[in-house]
Design an enzyme around this catalytic site. Structure first.
Site, PDB file in Angstrom:
ATOM      1  N   LYS A 175       3.742 -10.232 -20.986  1.00  0.00           N
ATOM      2  CA  LYS A 175       2.230 -10.785 -21.605  1.00  0.00           C
ATOM      3  C   LYS A 175       2.219 -10.061 -23.612  1.00  0.00           C
ATOM      4  CE  LYS A 175       1.675 -14.237 -18.645  1.00  0.00           C
ATOM      5  NZ  LYS A 175       3.024 -15.212 -18.755  1.00  0.00           N
ATOM      6  N   HIS A 294      13.572 -20.260 -14.380  1.00  0.00           N
ATOM      7  CA  HIS A 294      12.265 -21.455 -14.907  1.00  0.00           C
ATOM      8  C   HIS A 294      11.893 -22.304 -14.853  1.00  0.00           C
ATOM      9  CE1 HIS A 294       8.175 -21.805 -16.636  1.00  0.00           C
ATOM     10  NE2 HIS A 294       8.493 -20.257 -16.121  1.00  0.00           N
TER      11      HIS A 294
END
Length: 473
Positions: A175, A294
């Site tokens: 992140k 994902h």
């Protein structure tokens, strides 16, 4: 009248529209071992009987159309049609029914999830006779499963490649997910891996944007992996997202990852598509790459309770198409997931044989006949206080992924990784000693934090964090 017309009329062809249930509702049908079985949650329009609604689903997802056609006489509908063979009301719901449909195996191309879904969840979901339609589960026959490669490697081969046994694997999504330069991104990867994580991860929407092109990211991440491996003596990996605008570009990125010698790549299998995913899975097996999957976009398909498709169906489809990891929800974090239902499809991902269990959302017994298993990935709003619950719920064969729960540590990325690794090792040791993680979890974490200042700092930061919102649906 021509002889041809007379002949056709003589065998009973009659133009017009007739009820679907006359042809496609067959309550006496005995299902075959080779049938694909589907459980649909059907909400008929007012005035439409459930038998007609279930038959309409069977018809429109197999051989039927809105009117009788003369070419029906050129084939055997009894051989090829789908059949609604059982209907039951949904307990506690008004005007909702579970319709069970059997499809002959000859309707589907071998080794193609794309073709299977095009039939079973295609145009029928827009059918006007239905207010809503949801595919709850599929039984994939063993004869069809054997036409698929499945996961590139599977759970045991992955553990052997990584030389990691007896505990869940630890990961972290880097992140902020967008905006970092490739060099700063690689630095974060290195710090997390050096601190004790097994994997770091590209976020699902990191592909090849102007601020960080894919080749630059791959190079800096490979450097981070090799440096962290040299310092820790452990095998490390980063999920390099190979998802791209074309299949050719996707494979090109996977080829570059293989040339760098990294262990794993990643794909967004729903937005990328099953055809692309299966192609990548085949490449990964042939070239020794693990494949992380994902599920971006899944909630568009599976979140509504009466329309769409349950994630357990998407999970089964992924095991057929191929992937070594797939995100599965957490039960305890920021993203939706009920415990028993989540564990139901986690077992469908990992186990060789799963018995029917309606309390866990499993409508059919499923035999995977030696198809490798998939590691479930718990990710989304989890931190060190969740570690005991995650270890108990998911067990050893899982990946626990802490993004903000690593990078949000007040002392930095490496201490955040240390905190998670210490918490995991403490929970695994306590479990192996026979302690009850569900009851003693907080105490186990507090004890471990006494000799790990990194864990103590993490415990202080996230002691009050909760993701509790009242459900309105």
């Amino acid at each position: 009248m021509s002889p041809q017309t007379e002949t056709k009329a003589s065998v009973g062809f009659k133009a017009g529209v007739k009820d679907y249930k006359l042809t496609y509702y067959t309550p006496d049908y005995q299902t075959k071992d080779t049938d694909i079985l589907a459980a649909f949650r059907v909400t008929p329009q007012p005035g439409v009987p459930p038998e007609e609604a279930g038959a309409a689903v069977a018809a429109e997802s197999s051989t039927g159309t809105w009117t009788t056609v003369w070419t029906d006489g050129l084939t055997s509908l009894d051989r090829y049609k789908g059949r609604c063979y059982h209907i039951e009301p949904v307990a506690g719901e008004e005007n909702q029914f579970i319709a069970y449909v059997a499809y002959p195996l000859d309707l589907f191309e071998e080794g193609s999830v794309t073709n299977m879904f095009t039939s079973i969840v295609g145009n029928v979901f827009g059918f006007k006779a239905l207010r809503a339609l949801r595919l709850e589960d599929l039984r994939i026959p063993t004869a069809y499963i054997k036409t698929f490669q499945g996961p590139p490697h599977g759970i045991q081969v992955e553990r052997d490649k990584l030389n990691k046994y007896g505990r869940p694997l630890l990961g972290c999504t880097i992140k902020p997910k967008l905006g970092l330069s490739a060099k700063n991104y690689g630095r974060a990867v290195y710090e997390c891996l050096r601190g004790g994580l097994d994997f770091t991860k590209d976020d699902e929407n990191v592909n090849s944007q102007p601020f960080m092109r894919w080749r630059d990211r791959f190079l800096f991440c490979a450097e981070a992996i090799y440096k962290a491996q040299a310092e820790t003596g452990e095998i490390k990996g980063h999920y390099l997202n190979a998802t791209a605008g074309t299949c050719e570009e996707m494979i090109k990125r996977a080829v570059f990852a293989r040339e760098l010698g990294v262990p794993i790549v990643m794909h967004d299998y729903l937005t990328g598509g099953f055809t692309a995913n299966t192609s990548l899975a085949h490449y990964c097996r042939d070239n020794g790459l693990l494949l992380h999957i994902h599920r971006a976009m899944h909630a568009v398909i599976d979140r509504q309770k009466n329309h769409g498709m349950h994630f357990r169906v998407l999970a089964k489809a992924l095991r057929l198409s191929g992937g070594d990891h797939v995100h599965s929800g957490t039960v305890v974090g920021k993203l939706e997931g009920e415990r028993e239902i989540t564990l139901g499809f986690v077992d469908l991902l990992r186990d060789d044989f799963i018995e029917k269990d309606r309390s866990r959302g499993i409508y059919f017994t499923q035999d995977w006949v030696s198809l490798p298993g998939v590691l479930p990935v718990a990710s989304g709003g989890i931190h060190v206080w969740h570690m005991p619950a995650l270890t108990e719920i998911f067990g050893d064969d899982s990946v626990l992924q802490f993004g903000g729960g690593t990078l949000g540590h007040p002392w930095g990325n490496a201490p955040g990784a240390v905190a998670n690794r210490v918490a995991l090792e403490a929970c695994v040791q306590a479990r192996n000693e026979g302690r009850d993680l569900a009851r003693e979890g907080n105490e186990i974490i507090r004890e471990a934090s006494k000799w790990s200042p990194e864990l103590a700092a993490a415990c202080e930061v996230w002691k009050e964090i909760k993701f509790e919102f009242p459900a309105m649906d």
